[in-house]
Design a protein around this motif. Structure first.
Motif, PDB file in Angstrom:
ATOM      1  N   PRO A 180       0.807  -1.233   0.000  1.00  0.00           N
ATOM      2  CA  PRO A 180       0.000   0.000   0.000  1.00  0.00           C
ATOM      3  C   PRO A 180       0.838   1.280   0.000  1.00  0.00           C
ATOM      4  N   GLN A 181       2.121   1.154   0.368  1.00  0.00           N
ATOM      5  CA  GLN A 181       2.973   2.336   0.396  1.00  0.00           C
ATOM      6  C   GLN A 181       3.433   2.743  -1.003  1.00  0.00           C
ATOM      7  N   TYR A 182       3.179   1.885  -1.991  1.00  0.00           N
ATOM      8  CA  TYR A 182       3.605   2.194  -3.349  1.00  0.00           C
ATOM      9  C   TYR A 182       2.591   3.085  -4.053  1.00  0.00           C
ATOM     10  N   ALA A 183       2.449   4.264  -3.519  1.00  0.00           N
ATOM     11  CA  ALA A 183       1.632   5.302  -4.149  1.00  0.00           C
ATOM     12  C   ALA A 183       2.558   6.470  -4.444  1.00  0.00           C
ATOM     13  N   TYR A 184       2.422   7.036  -5.592  1.00  0.00           N
ATOM     14  CA  TYR A 184       3.288   8.161  -5.952  1.00  0.00           C
ATOM     15  C   TYR A 184       2.949   9.340  -5.047  1.00  0.00           C
ATOM     16  N   ASN A 185       3.866   9.644  -4.149  1.00  0.00           N
ATOM     17  CA  ASN A 185       3.594  10.705  -3.181  1.00  0.00           C
ATOM     18  C   ASN A 185       4.582  11.860  -3.284  1.00  0.00           C
ATOM     19  N   GLU A 186       5.264  11.934  -4.420  1.00  0.00           N
ATOM     20  CA  GLU A 186       6.142  13.076  -4.627  1.00  0.00           C
ATOM     21  C   GLU A 186       5.282  14.336  -4.726  1.00  0.00           C
ATOM     22  N   VAL A 187       5.691  15.373  -4.058  1.00  0.00           N
ATOM     23  CA  VAL A 187       4.907  16.606  -4.038  1.00  0.00           C
ATOM     24  C   VAL A 187       5.449  17.565  -5.087  1.00  0.00           C
ATOM     25  N   GLY A 188       4.589  17.948  -6.021  1.00  0.00           N
ATOM     26  CA  GLY A 188       4.978  18.943  -7.000  1.00  0.00           C
ATOM     27  C   GLY A 188       4.790  20.345  -6.444  1.00  0.00           C
ATOM     28  N   VAL A 189       5.530  21.289  -7.002  1.00  0.00           N
ATOM     29  CA  VAL A 189       5.420  22.680  -6.562  1.00  0.00           C
ATOM     30  C   VAL A 189       5.132  23.549  -7.787  1.00  0.00           C
ATOM     31  N   PRO A 190       4.367  24.617  -7.612  1.00  0.00           N
ATOM     32  CA  PRO A 190       4.116  25.517  -8.739  1.00  0.00           C
ATOM     33  C   PRO A 190       5.433  26.061  -9.284  1.00  0.00           C
ATOM     34  N   ALA A 191       5.526  26.170 -10.589  1.00  0.00           N
ATOM     35  CA  ALA A 191       6.736  26.733 -11.196  1.00  0.00           C
ATOM     36  C   ALA A 191       6.903  28.181 -10.749  1.00  0.00           C
ATOM     37  N   PRO A 192       8.131  28.608 -10.491  1.00  0.00           N
ATOM     38  CA  PRO A 192       8.345  29.994 -10.033  1.00  0.00           C
ATOM     39  C   PRO A 192       7.947  31.030 -11.079  1.00  0.00           C
ATOM     40  N   THR A 193       7.774  30.604 -12.319  1.00  0.00           N
ATOM     41  CA  THR A 193       7.379  31.515 -13.388  1.00  0.00           C
ATOM     42  C   THR A 193       5.869  31.592 -13.558  1.00  0.00           C
ATOM     43  N   ASN A 194       5.107  30.877 -12.708  1.00  0.00           N
ATOM     44  CA  ASN A 194       3.646  30.943 -12.801  1.00  0.00           C
ATOM     45  C   ASN A 194       3.129  32.317 -12.394  1.00  0.00           C
ATOM     46  N   PRO A 227       1.217  34.551  -9.999  1.00  0.00           N
ATOM     47  CA  PRO A 227       1.055  34.341  -8.555  1.00  0.00           C
ATOM     48  C   PRO A 227      -0.298  33.717  -8.205  1.00  0.00           C
ATOM     49  N   GLY A 228      -0.242  32.666  -7.379  1.00  0.00           N
ATOM     50  CA  GLY A 228      -1.452  31.998  -6.925  1.00  0.00           C
ATOM     51  C   GLY A 228      -1.930  30.881  -7.824  1.00  0.00           C
ATOM     52  N   VAL A 229      -1.285  30.685  -8.985  1.00  0.00           N
ATOM     53  CA  VAL A 229      -1.686  29.634  -9.925  1.00  0.00           C
ATOM     54  C   VAL A 229      -0.849  28.382  -9.665  1.00  0.00           C
ATOM     55  N   LYS A 230      -1.504  27.224  -9.601  1.00  0.00           N
ATOM     56  CA  LYS A 230      -0.826  25.974  -9.227  1.00  0.00           C
ATOM     57  C   LYS A 230      -0.050  25.341 -10.371  1.00  0.00           C
ATOM     58  N   ASP A 283      11.673  15.051  -9.818  1.00  0.00           N
ATOM     59  CA  ASP A 283      12.506  14.512 -10.902  1.00  0.00           C
ATOM     60  C   ASP A 283      12.580  15.458 -12.090  1.00  0.00           C
ATOM     61  N   ASN A 284      12.095  16.688 -11.896  1.00  0.00           N
ATOM     62  CA  ASN A 284      12.114  17.748 -12.918  1.00  0.00           C
ATOM     63  C   ASN A 284      11.180  17.475 -14.091  1.00  0.00           C
ATOM     64  N   THR A 285      10.236  16.548 -13.900  1.00  0.00           N
ATOM     65  CA  THR A 285       9.140  16.476 -14.854  1.00  0.00           C
ATOM     66  C   THR A 285       8.165  17.603 -14.527  1.00  0.00           C
ATOM     67  N   VAL A 286       7.368  18.005 -15.516  1.00  0.00           N
ATOM     68  CA  VAL A 286       6.447  19.124 -15.325  1.00  0.00           C
ATOM     69  C   VAL A 286       5.041  18.661 -15.702  1.00  0.00           C
ATOM     70  N   PHE A 287       4.097  18.925 -14.818  1.00  0.00           N
ATOM     71  CA  PHE A 287       2.696  18.601 -15.074  1.00  0.00           C
ATOM     72  C   PHE A 287       1.978  19.872 -15.508  1.00  0.00           C
ATOM     73  N   PHE A 288       1.364  19.816 -16.697  1.00  0.00           N
ATOM     74  CA  PHE A 288       0.611  20.946 -17.234  1.00  0.00           C
ATOM     75  C   PHE A 288      -0.880  20.624 -17.189  1.00  0.00           C
ATOM     76  N   ARG A 289      -1.668  21.624 -16.901  1.00  0.00           N
ATOM     77  CA  ARG A 289      -3.132  21.478 -16.879  1.00  0.00           C
ATOM     78  C   ARG A 289      -3.731  22.768 -17.428  1.00  0.00           C
ATOM     79  N   VAL A 290      -4.457  22.641 -18.517  1.00  0.00           N
ATOM     80  CA  VAL A 290      -4.998  23.803 -19.221  1.00  0.00           C
ATOM     81  C   VAL A 290      -6.472  23.563 -19.507  1.00  0.00           C
ATOM     82  N   LYS A 291      -7.321  24.553 -19.256  1.00  0.00           N
ATOM     83  CA  LYS A 291      -8.738  24.403 -19.566  1.00  0.00           C
ATOM     84  C   LYS A 291      -9.017  24.971 -20.953  1.00  0.00           C
ATOM     85  N   ALA A 292      -9.482  24.093 -21.844  1.00  0.00           N
ATOM     86  CA  ALA A 292      -9.855  24.491 -23.203  1.00  0.00           C
ATOM     87  C   ALA A 292     -10.935  23.531 -23.675  1.00  0.00           C
TER      88      ALA A 292
END
Length: 656
Positions: free
Chosen positions: A291-305, A307-310, A317-326
């Motif tokens: 049960p401990q094998y859950a991805y629990n790495e915490v991502g942080v907002p990019a410093p170039t975002n 302000p206030g946007v996640k 690991d320096n991968t980047v998660f993008f989420r865009v509403k369109a």
């Protein structure tokens, strides 16, 4: 001692030896791979990859496979075997070409994290012409993946058992694969519990049997299988096939590891699957840790975002998660070093996780239905000849350009009229801490130029030059100085336009604007020390070439010169002593006149740029010209190379 007692004693001794060898590789909860896990290391022992052939009665011909033998492979030992399967568009070389499994495993061996094992990489398309050509989705080719079960069980495994020094029992045999190979691994492994004790599926494809067909007898799986691993990328369109199997296993209370990480259907996810799975197999298993094998790495907002946007969100690991509403878009991609196709959810959000992104600042774009636009979630920057989105991947060694509690200088905008270009221009000018209070003090000046497609905003925004200078000055590692940043494009409207490809050199009159207008204007408006010994020029890429074009023809005005990923257009075979009207012909005279000559290039830059800069550096060396040459480790033609270069160059200039 009778014969029966001797046998029992021998068996006990063997069991103890096996247990001892197993416990030499302690088991624990394996974590997500870190950056560098798949990078070749020359300083460690390496395994060997060979091509083998075996006779397949199933197919009726000779078939090929790759085989990996671990570092120190010895015929005096026996090894467990992992059969590692490819996807529908690949063959026995897909893992080798796309995933470098030998590098991943070599690195793990060097860290004593895995049991020495043989890895067999077969062609899972069991048909006479098993090449990955034509329509790989053709029915007969898809069927060949199912036919491979017989080839594997009756031809390949017996061949490996006979040819190599391997254990031939099920507890020393594993099967795993990616995509179509992941489906095969589940189908074959769970369907042959007397052959395999370790089964792994990375992003299993639609060929995966329905859960109730995979596991008709949950009790048998519980008692016979040591490890069942299922992993997939969270943005993978095939995630549903992994999830339905996982849900069924949970319902039937079958122990397994279900590991979902940020990612899509690509080798980033599959390589991590191999990295983690290989550390678990052929060792004692503690199902209570599953049960401990859950991805629990915490991502942080990019410093170039904004302000206030996640999102965008950067993971460790320096991968980047993008989420865009369109919600009305038909296709959305992220263009960040390469193009990533995003997936749409039911809420109209498009998401994707990138490969690990290099440290430092990078431009990127959203491509919505074919049109490149900026991401509304991030700040925009002038680059690539237009406004673009940007993301800054934090550098653990980037403390030198972060904002600190030290005295800060100012970046001022100065408008001036150019008689040469017949128009108004703007310069950004950095004045050091204390400039406005120490009114009796004069300062040296560095003229600092941007690259192609950028402008005078590049260095203070993307380059963080003001924070670099603030920190250097506070640490007393640099002389307080004024830094002038102007737009490197200038044309004389009275001259005919040029069609030369190097328009920033041919037809660009910026050197004249700098020498005849900008320098006098700065010396008038600011408290400068207006002589050559207190004047420097440097630039990146295009700005580096402009720097040499300007300074080498005006050495009466500059004593310090820096080229960051840009120096001089020197063709192979040219005599450097004849360049710039022979300025390098007298090395002693040049070395006395130029106090610092600095060149730099990133080690990951395009070969053409490295050849150009290094070739110029070597030619200067040969001519006896003193210089400082720096290679920025691991960086390409990007701002991180140039931030590091400025940090060094600024600490060298204006010192006695």
């Amino acid at each position: 001692m009778n014969k029966s007692s001797q046998i029992k004693s021998s068996l006990l001794t063997a069991c103890i030896l096996i247990l001892f060898s197993i416990t030499a590789y302690p088991q624990g909860v394996v974590t997500q791979a870190r950056v560098g896990f798949d990078e070749f290391r020359a300083d460690i022992p390496h395994g060997k990859i060979d091509t083998i052939t075996y006779e397949s009665k199933t197919v009726g011909n000779t078939r090929r496979a790759l085989i990996y033998t671990p570092p120190g492979y010895s015929k005096s030992k026996k090894y467990p075997v992992l059969y590692l399967l490819h996807g529908i568009g690949g063959d026995e070389k897909e893992w080798y070409n796309g995933g470098s499994p030998q590098v991943i495993l070599d690195n793990l061996y060097a860290q004593n994290k895995i049991v020495p094992m043989i890895v067999v990489l077969p062609n899972g398309r069991a048909m006479k012409d098993d090449r990955a050509i034509g329509n790989v989705m053709a029915p007969e080719k898809v069927q060949a993946f199912a036919n491979f079960e017989k080839d594997l069980l009756t031809d390949l495994i017996p061949f490996i058992d006979k040819k190599y020094h391997v254990y031939t029992d099920k507890d020393h045999r594993a099967v795993a694969g990616l995509s179509m190979g992941g489906g095969q691994s589940l189908n074959f492994g769970l369907g042959n519990l007397d052959v395999f004790s370790w089964v792994g599926a990375f992003s299993a494809a639609p060929n995966t049997k329905k859960p109730e067909e995979l596991v008709p007898d949950p009790g048998a799986v519980k008692s016979k299988l040591k490890l069942l691993w299922i992993s997939c990328g969270s943005s993978d369109g095939l995630l549903s096939f992994s999830k339905r199997t996982h849900d069924y296993l949970v319902e039937k209370n079958v122990p397994h590891i279900y590991y979902i990480e940020p990612g899509v259907h690509n080798f980033k996810v599959w390589k991590n699957g191999l990295y983690m799975f290989s550390q678990l197999i052929f060792k004692p298993v503690d199902a209570s840790t599953f049960p401990q094998y859950a991805y629990n790495e915490v991502g942080v907002p990019a410093p170039t975002n904004i302000p206030g946007v996640k999102y965008p969100e950067i993971f460790p690991d320096n991968t980047v998660f993008f989420r865009v509403k369109a919600p009305d878009a038909k296709t959305v991609q992220i263009d960040l070093l390469k193009k990533y196709t995003m997936n749409k959810d039911t809420g109209g959000y498009w998401t994707v996780t990138t490969d690990p992104v290099a440290l430092g600042f990078h431009y990127y774009s959203l491509i919505v239905d074919g049109a490149a636009v900026v991401d509304p979630a991030t700040q925009t920057f002038y680059g690539m000849g237009r406004m673009a989105s940007g993301i800054d991947i934090p550098d653990p060694d980037g403390d030198y350009y972060t904002v600190k509690d030290v005295p800060h200088g100012d970046v001022r905008s100065v408008n001036y009229y150019s008689n040469i270009t017949k128009g108004w221009r703007r310069a950004n000018v950095y004045t050091p801490p204390g400039y406005d209070t120490q009114t009796d003090k004069r300062y040296p000046v560095l003229y600092l130029q941007h690259g192609s497609g950028e402008d005078e905003t590049g260095w203070p925004t993307q380059g963080k030059m003001n924070f670099i200078l603030d920190n250097l000055i506070a640490a007393k590692q640099a002389t307080p100085m004024i830094v002038v940043m102007d737009r490197g494009y200038a044309t004389d409207p009275t001259q005919p336009p040029t069609t030369n490809n190097r328009a920033f050199m041919a037809g660009n009159v910026f050197p004249d604007v700098l020498v005849k207008e900008i320098i006098p204007m700065i010396d008038t408006k600011f408290r400068t020390v207006a002589d050559r010994d207190h004047r420097a020029m440097a630039g990146l890429s295009m700005g580096g070439f402009q720097t040499f074009q300007t300074t080498m023809t005006n050495l009466d005005k500059f004593a310090y010169v820096g080229g960051f990923s840009g120096a001089a257009f020197m063709q192979p075979g040219n005599d450097i002593t004849k360049m710039y009207n022979g300025v390098f012909a007298d090395a002693n005279a040049f070395n006395q006149k130029v106090k610092v000559l600095y060149l730099s290039v990133g080690t990951a830059e395009p070969e053409r740029m490295q050849t150009m800069v290094k070739g110029f550096h070597e030619a200067l060396d040969k001519a006896g010209i003193k210089q400082v040459f720096y290679e920025s480790p691991g960086t390409a033609h990007e701002w991180q190379s140039w931030r590091r270069s400025l940090n060094q160059f600024a600490s060298l200039i204006f010192k006695n």
